[in-house]
Scaffold this active site. Structure first.
Site, PDB file in Angstrom:
ATOM      1  N   LEU A 127       0.856  -1.184   0.000  1.00 29.76           N
ATOM      2  CA  LEU A 127       0.000   0.000   0.000  1.00 29.76           C
ATOM      3  C   LEU A 127       0.891   1.233   0.000  1.00 29.76           C
ATOM      4  O   LEU A 127       1.921   1.269   0.678  1.00 29.76           O
ATOM      5  CB  LEU A 127      -0.903   0.027   1.234  1.00 29.76           C
ATOM      6  N   ASP A 128       0.483   2.269  -0.738  1.00 28.63           N
ATOM      7  CA  ASP A 128       1.245   3.509  -0.763  1.00 28.63           C
ATOM      8  C   ASP A 128       1.362   4.109   0.634  1.00 28.63           C
ATOM      9  O   ASP A 128       0.515   3.866   1.504  1.00 28.63           O
ATOM     10  CB  ASP A 128       0.572   4.523  -1.697  1.00 28.63           C
ATOM     11  N   LEU A 129       2.375   4.936   0.827  1.00 30.84           N
ATOM     12  CA  LEU A 129       2.615   5.568   2.123  1.00 30.84           C
ATOM     13  C   LEU A 129       1.377   6.291   2.643  1.00 30.84           C
ATOM     14  O   LEU A 129       1.010   6.169   3.816  1.00 30.84           O
ATOM     15  CB  LEU A 129       3.781   6.561   1.999  1.00 30.84           C
TER      16      LEU A 129
END
Length: 357
Positions: A41-43
Site C-alpha cells: 500500500l502507498d505511504l
C-alpha cells in the site's frame, strides 16, 4: 507456551507508514523476522495488509493474485506529480460536472490497459521507477492489462461545499460541479487506483489526484476483521479525516518530521491471527487439493505428480476455467496438514513448494 509462528494475519495499516514498516508490530509480537505481505500500500494509504509469517510466506503469490477492493476520496481540479497528496501540483483544470463524471465511469469497466504512475515501486532495470524519477531520470512505464470489476460513486462534495450521498443521486442536478468524490473500486491485481483516478478525471474533462485511499478487501479477507481496524479513522467522514501532509509532527531529537502512529495491542494481533487449514482455505475460497496419504512420500520425494494422487481433483478442476488452468497455484493438504503448493494445469502439475512438517 511457544507461539505459533506460521500464521495469516489480516492487519490494518495506518496512513503515513510504509507497508514494510507496518510489519514491525507483528515481528515484535511473534519475535520473528520472517513476515511478508501480499501487496504493498502507498505511504499515504491505509487499510488491509494480509501478512504471512513463517512458512506461510510461501502463500504470498496465491493471495496476492486475489481481487482487491478500495475506497478512495478523489480531489478534482488539480493533478499532482505523484497523483497523491504527497506530491506537488503539476496540472489544473475545471471541475467536472456530475453528468460528465458518471458518464465516464463505464469506460473503465472490464479489461483495460493502464499506465502505472511514474512514482511507483515498479522496477525498471532493477531500480524503482520512483527512485529514478527523483534522481532526475526521464522514464516511460509501459501500459499493462488490468481488470476493473466495479466502480461505485458513494458520495460527492460540490465546489460550493454541498454534500450528497448515493441515496441523493436520483434527483441530483446533473450540472453540479464536483470538488470531491468518494468511490469504491473492485479490481484485479496490479491495478493502480492513482492511475485510474488520473484517467477517469481526464475522461471527464478535468484532472484529479487521490486525496485518501483505503484497501478494504483482498479476496475474502476483509478490513473489518483486521488487527488495528478500530484505530483507523472513519473514511466516510470527509474531508476532516483525509490524509494531509500537515499531519506530520516534528521529532526534535531526530530533526525530521514523521507521521504519528497508534499502537496496536499484542493480544489483538494474536486474536486476529489465522491458522492455515483446509477450513481456512475453504472460507477464503483459495484453491486446494487433498493428497491421498499413501502418496505422501512420493510427494515429499518429488516424484512426478499424477492427478490420481488427489482425492478431490475433479471438484477443483470444475471450479477453474480453461483460461485459469495454466499453472494455477493450488494449496495441497494431507488431512489437516498443509504440505505444499503445486502449479495445476491440464497436462502435468508441477511442484511450487513442498513443506516437510
Amino acid at each position: 507456551m511457544e507461539l505459533n509462528k506460521n500464521l495469516i494475519i489480516p492487519f490494518a495499516k495506518q496512513a503515513g507508514l510504509t507497508s514494510f514498516a507496518s510489519m514491525s508490530a507483528v515481528k515484535k509480537a511473534l519475535s520473528t523476522k520472517k513476515v511478508g505481505h501480499t501487496g504493498t500500500l502507498d505511504l499515504f494509504a491505509d487499510g488491509l495488509l494480509v501478512l504471512l509469517t513463517g512458512q506461510l510466506t510461501r502463500l504470498a503469490d496465491i493471495i496476492s493474485a486475489e481481487k482487491k477492493t478500495y475506497e478512495a476520496w478523489v480531489e478534482f481540479g488539480t493533478e499532482t506529480d505523484t497523483l497523491d497528496p504527497e506530491g506537488e501540483p503539476v496540472l489544473t483544470a475545471p471541475l467536472p460536472s456530475y453528468k460528465n463524471l458518471t458518464e465516464s465511469i463505464p469506460s473503465f469497466l472490464g479489461k483495460i490497459l493502464q499506465r502505472p504512475p511514474e512514482f511507483s515501486a515498479i522496477k525498471i532495470n532493477g531500480k524503482r521507477a520512483s527512485d529514478r524519477i527523483r534522481s532526475g531520470e526521464k522514464i516511460k512505464i509501459a501500459e499493462r492489462e488490468i481488470e476493473i470489476f466495479k466502480i461505485e460513486l458513494k458520495g460527492i462534495i460540490t465546489d460550493s461545499g454541498l454534500e450528497f450521498t448515493e441515496k441523493d443521486f436520483t434527483n441530483i442536478n446533473a450540472e453540479l460541479k464536483i470538488r470531491y468524490a468518494h468511490i469504491v473500486v473492485e479490481c484485479s491485481k496490479g491495478t493502480y487506483i492513482r492511475s485510474l483516478v488520473r484517467d477517469l478525471a481526464r475522461k471527464a474533462s478535468s484532472c484529479a489526484y487521490v486525496r485518501a485511499l483505503r484497501r478494504t478487501a483482498v479476496g475474502n479477507f476483509k478490513l473489518e476483521d483486521a488487527a488495528g481496524f478500530d484505530l483507523l479513522n472513519n473514511f466516510s467522514a470527509a474531508p476532516e479525516n483525509l490524509f494531509l501532509k500537515e499531519k506530520k509532527i516534528l521529532d526534535a531529537a531526530a530533526g525530521k518530521k514523521f507521521y504519528k502512529q497508534k499502537e496496536i495491542d499484542f493480544l489483538e494481533i494474536m486474536a486476529k491471527s489465522i491458522i492455515f487449514s483446509p477450513k481456512t482455505a475453504e472460507n477464503l475460497k483459495l484453491p486446494y487439493l487433498f493428497l491421498d496419504r499413501k502418496y505422501l512420500n512420493d510427494f515429499y520425494n518429488g516424484k512426478k505428480i499424477k492427478f490420481n494422487w488427489f482425492l478431490n481433483t475433479d471438484e477443483v478442476l470444475e471450479n477453474i476455467t480453461g483460461l485459469d488452468l495454466e499453472n494455477k497455484k493450488t494449496c495441497v493438504f494431507c488431512g489437516d496438514l498443509w504440505i505444499g503448493i503445486i502449479g495445476l494445469n491440464k497436462n502435468c502439475p508441477k511442484y511450487e513448494t513442498v513443506i516437510k512438517n
